[in-house]
Design an enzyme around this catalytic site. Structure first.
Site, PDB file in Angstrom:
ATOM      1  N   GLN A  19     -37.522 -23.607 -24.677  1.00  0.00           N
ATOM      2  CA  GLN A  19     -36.501 -24.507 -24.140  1.00  0.00           C
ATOM      3  C   GLN A  19     -35.421 -23.769 -23.356  1.00  0.00           C
ATOM      4  O   GLN A  19     -34.814 -22.829 -23.863  1.00  0.00           O
ATOM      5  CB  GLN A  19     -35.832 -25.274 -25.281  1.00  0.00           C
ATOM      6  N   HIS A  40     -31.845 -24.488 -22.005  1.00  0.00           N
ATOM      7  CA  HIS A  40     -30.743 -25.451 -22.112  1.00  0.00           C
ATOM      8  C   HIS A  40     -30.107 -25.574 -20.730  1.00  0.00           C
ATOM      9  O   HIS A  40     -29.881 -24.553 -20.067  1.00  0.00           O
ATOM     10  CB  HIS A  40     -29.733 -24.928 -23.131  1.00  0.00           C
ATOM     11  N   SER A  96     -22.055 -26.651 -24.800  1.00  0.00           N
ATOM     12  CA  SER A  96     -22.774 -27.636 -25.600  1.00  0.00           C
ATOM     13  C   SER A  96     -23.111 -28.906 -24.824  1.00  0.00           C
ATOM     14  O   SER A  96     -22.351 -29.370 -23.983  1.00  0.00           O
ATOM     15  CB  SER A  96     -21.916 -28.025 -26.802  1.00  0.00           C
ATOM     16  N   GLU A  97     -24.277 -29.474 -25.173  1.00  0.00           N
ATOM     17  CA  GLU A  97     -24.658 -30.769 -24.627  1.00  0.00           C
ATOM     18  C   GLU A  97     -23.629 -31.834 -25.014  1.00  0.00           C
ATOM     19  O   GLU A  97     -23.537 -32.885 -24.370  1.00  0.00           O
ATOM     20  CB  GLU A  97     -26.025 -31.144 -25.209  1.00  0.00           C
ATOM     21  N   ARG A 144     -33.504 -32.205 -22.520  1.00  0.00           N
ATOM     22  CA  ARG A 144     -33.079 -30.943 -21.906  1.00  0.00           C
ATOM     23  C   ARG A 144     -34.033 -30.427 -20.836  1.00  0.00           C
ATOM     24  O   ARG A 144     -33.594 -29.898 -19.818  1.00  0.00           O
ATOM     25  CB  ARG A 144     -32.915 -29.880 -23.005  1.00  0.00           C
ATOM     26  N   LEU A 158     -30.441 -28.406 -36.153  1.00  0.00           N
ATOM     27  CA  LEU A 158     -29.706 -28.253 -37.414  1.00  0.00           C
ATOM     28  C   LEU A 158     -30.325 -29.139 -38.487  1.00  0.00           C
ATOM     29  O   LEU A 158     -30.431 -28.754 -39.652  1.00  0.00           O
ATOM     30  CB  LEU A 158     -28.223 -28.595 -37.223  1.00  0.00           C
TER      31      LEU A 158
END
Lengths: 575, 233
Positions: free
Chosen positions: A236, A238, A250-251, A282, A395
């Site tokens: 991935q 980002h 951060s998104e 993403r 998370l």
């Protein structure tokens, strides 16, 4: 060589390792080994939030969360695993709250939630607020909270020990060898059950949000021991790393309303994802940014676009995005309340890793559980993220599957006898270190690592092509040979010899890079984060399957296994 | 540009005395001090030891003394120090294990003494406990702590060699003392109502000045003192 005996040995003290340890300790004697101090694990860098359909801000359901996870993963996600993740999400988040995580709150005092990429209501109709958060340091406060639980339960931690070999006996895990950075000594850990929670390996790439410790030692050692790795081609990127540094924005910045703009000031995501725009998955956003740049719409002719937060206002930035505001101030000298942020996609997360079932049991080449061996977290491939992970699902993955692994280990433990340790445990590593230390000239780690990171960045990043991948494979193999035959340590002392540690890590990075490129070369379709310019369509007919790569006679060999489809038949993926 | 470094070197197993070693690197003004340090290590001298990990101020590994003041090497940029030679030394008050690496066990031990975990009432609802945004806001500053140890290393009281528990441990005490969900308010206050606890702080404000996360550390300790006066006296 000092020998330590513990029922359960866990490698890695990020969220997955800590959550497993907290679950298993008590009836089992648990030890945690970490390359860093537990509070310095890379989980602490997670910013935006943890996904769970608790519906505190808007109506939500675990079925929608499951659907988003499957669609986000471009239907490569195993749906039984996605169901476990989504169903268990609310419980997992309440549990973290009970442990003490200081989530932001709604006016009613409930856990606050915000929007994140790819999280929708009604199976894709509109964005939904599903991310539970603590400002933009959610990972850090969860890490601190789980560390507190580990302290409370008196879990034995061996900090600044790096694993350098896994020990198997009669086909089952029996322990490991670790290198003590402070003394240069090797330690033998003998256990009944072993869990790898060693995180990702973004350091394969030049531009990455990952920390220096993310070199994939656990994943590589499993592979070297003959175990397969799954879906390694899915890396991935980002969308919003700080240009040049890779430090993540951060998104959540887009979840709070941030907008991506090209050189004309255009909100270009409207063209790529008409329904949820800047909050598409993403991989979709990263490709859109790269396409804008390639078509000449980058800012000032550079490889960047702008992330515009200026309309959010100082108060909201201070309350919800204070850490990233501080990063931008420090590293770019920019106040995000008044100026847009120059961003570029950055390597962020590995969807692939050590294959496991939903209880963390590692699967061998025959896809049957390997006795005594577990894995959880980013180093594992459940596979719950498929071809692309949604923000905030990481998370959740760590605490849901960490806990399940802990429970499974406890259930197994009474029936697991102590394995025998082979007499020669540790010999191979000792020889390898002596060989390294014995060489008085050659190439240093840094140059080889830089070449590898450059090759991966140029030939196996957001867009891929056969010719590039073939060249990358050739380059990596040449680097492996130079590493094997000519690597030289500038420092040969015993104490805090990070020169030596980095040499061992380089072998992991090179080995894993080879599996990434080879898996990517073989997959002649585009799916999720794996985008082949020469095969731009998703091909469910031929490729709705997981890639596995394992060593056979010292050479990587590829095979496949089917994707588990339960509720959602593959459909075209539009946002 | 050319940047000169003077770096503290000491291996207690080999050396009887610490020494300083000079290095020169080519540096871009926008680079981090950590980038320069890495180049020194990777290209010039592999024997140099220091800790690092995340590289952007969230893990706390690369805390050290930079030109006399405790800071994170990944948060200081070349342009901030470009007008002088850069002096790098280990965190003061801690035992040096090698070069810039110090023994942090006593530091974590003091934080752990504060019982750094919530001790809530036993009865847990099957959803989240409620907490008002205002109550949660009381913790906003202290949950930024990354345990880098800059504050404790900079504290003049700690530097005197007193048994003062130090600012970081008190920040962690604050975190639970003022969490509305914690049920041991008085017990936690009593634990820091000692000459070496909250009362060990003499308001030098060094901790506040150096904190890389801009936590108002001294102020937080004073709030604890006021709460002790209010709740225990």
């Amino acid at each position: 060589m000092p020998v330590h005996k513990h029922d359960v040995v866990i490698v890695g003290s990020g969220l997955a390792g800590l959550r497993t340890a907290v679950e298993a300790v008590g009836s089992a004697d648990v030890a945690l080994i970490s390359k860093v101090f537990p509070t310095r694990s890379h989980s602490g860098a997670a910013q935006g939030g943890i996904a769970a359909a608790i519906g505190n801000e808007e109506p939500d359901s675990w079925e929608w969360h499951m659907f988003d996870t499957v669609k986000g993963g471009d239907y490569l996600t195993d749906q039984d695993a996605a169901e476990v993740l989504a169903r268990d999400g609310p419980r997992a988040v309440y549990e973290l709250e009970h442990m003490g995580v200081p989530f932001n709150r709604t006016p009613e005092g409930r856990i606050a939630q915000r929007a994140f990429g790819g999280h929708t209501r009604d199976y894709g109709k509109a964005a939904v607020k599903r991310a539970c958060y603590a400002a933009d340091r959610t990972g850090r406060v969860i890490l601190d909270t789980l560390y507190g639980q580990a302290v409370r339960k008196g879990i034995r931690v061996y900090a600044e020990l790096s694993i350098v070999d896994l020990i198997f006996r009669d086909g089952r895990a029996a322990g490991l060898v670790a290198y003590d950075l402070a003394t240069g000594e090797l330690h033998l850990f003998h256990c009944r059950l072993l869990l790898l929670a060693t995180g990702g390996f973004g350091k394969v790439y030049k531009t990455t949000s990952n920390c220096f410790a993310n070199t994939g030692d656990g994943v590589y050692l499993a592979y070297r021991a003959g175990l397969p790795l799954e879906d390694m081609e899915f890396v991935q990127f980002h969308p919003t790393g700080i240009h040049g540094l890779g430090v993540l924005i951060s998104e959540a910045a887009r979840g709070e309303g941030g907008i991506l703009r090209n050189r004309d000031g255009e909100r270009f995501m409207e063209r790529y994802a008409p329904t949820i725009k800047d909050l598409a998955a993403r991989d979709v956003v990263s490709r859109a940014i790269m396409q804008e740049i390639q078509e000449g719409r980058g800012i000032d002719g550079q490889d960047i676009v702008h992330l515009d937060l200026t309309h959010l206002g100082k108060d909201r930035l201070a309350e919800r995005l204070s850490d990233i505001s501080s990063f931008v101030r420090i590293y770019l000298g920019i106040d995000p309340a008044s100026e847009p942020i120059p961003v570029h996609p950055t390597c962020h997360y590995m969807m692939g890793g050590i294959p496991t079932d939903v209880d963390g049991r590692v699967l061998g080449k025959d896809l049957q559980p390997v006795t005594g061996l577990f894995a959880a977290g980013e180093c594992a491939c459940v596979s719950v993220h498929g071809a692309n992970r949604l923000g905030c699902n990481s998370l959740l993955d760590l605490v849901v599957f960490g806990r399940r692994a802990g429970k499974k280990m406890l259930a197994q433990l009474p029936n697991v006898p102590w394995p025998q340790l082979p007499r020669d445990a540790g010999d191979a590593v000792r020889e390898r270190i002596e060989r390294l230390k014995g060489r008085s000239s050659g190439e240093r780690v840094h140059g080889l690592r830089r070449e590898l990171q450059q090759v991966m960045m140029e030939r196996c990043a957001v867009f891929r092509r056969e010719a590039d991948l073939r060249q990358a494979l050739e380059d990596i193999r040449a680097l492996q040979a130079r590493c094997r035959d000519g690597l030289y340590l500038n420092y040969r002392g015993e104490r805090f010899n990070t020169d030596l540690l980095e040499a061992l890590e380089l072998e992991s990075l090179l080995g894993l890079a080879e599996t990434i490129v080879l898996s990517a070369l073989k997959r002649t379709e585009s799916r999720g984060a794996h985008w082949r310019e020469d095969f731009p369509d998703r091909d469910d007919q031929r490729w709705l399957k997981h890639t596995l790569v394992a060593l056979e006679d010292g050479e990587p060999a590829i095979f496949y296994r089917p994707v588990t489809v339960t509720r959602f038949e593959p459909k075209p993926r539009v946002y | 540009m050319e940047l000169r470094f003077k770096i503290y070197r000491f291996d207690p197993r080999m050396d009887s005395e610490p020494r300083y070693q000079d290095y020169v690197v080519q540096a871009d003004p926008r680079e981090r001090i950590l980038d320069c340090l890495n180049r020194i290590k990777w290209e010039q001298d592999g024997s140099l030891s220091y800790r690092m990990s995340c590289g952007h101020g969230v893990c706390g590994s690369d805390a050290m003394r930079i030109n006399g003041r405790c800071a994170l090497a990944c948060q200081k940029l070349v342009k901030d120090v470009a007008d002088s030679e850069v002096l790098l030394e280990p965190l003061p008050t801690f035992t040096v294990l090698k070069d810039l690496v110090v023994d942090l066990d006593p530091f974590f031990e003091r934080v752990n003494q504060m019982r750094p975990y919530l001790l809530a009432a036993l009865e847990e609802p099957n959803r989240e406990r409620l907490q008002t945004p205002e109550a949660r806001k009381k913790l906003d500053h202290v949950i930024r702590c990354i345990l880098c140890a800059c504050c404790t290393a900079s504290c003049p009281i700690v530097q005197e060699g007193t048994p003062f528990i130090g600012p970081a441990a008190l920040v962690w005490a604050f975190r639970n003392i003022f969490d509305s969900r914690d049920a041991r308010h008085e017990e936690r206050l009593k634990a820091v109502d000692t000459p070496d606890g909250a009362w060990g702080c003499r308001n030098h404000f060094e901790c506040t000045r150096v904190c890389p996360k801009e936590i108002p550390v001294t102020k937080s300790i004073n709030i604890i003192k006021r709460e002790i006066e209010k709740a225990l006296r």
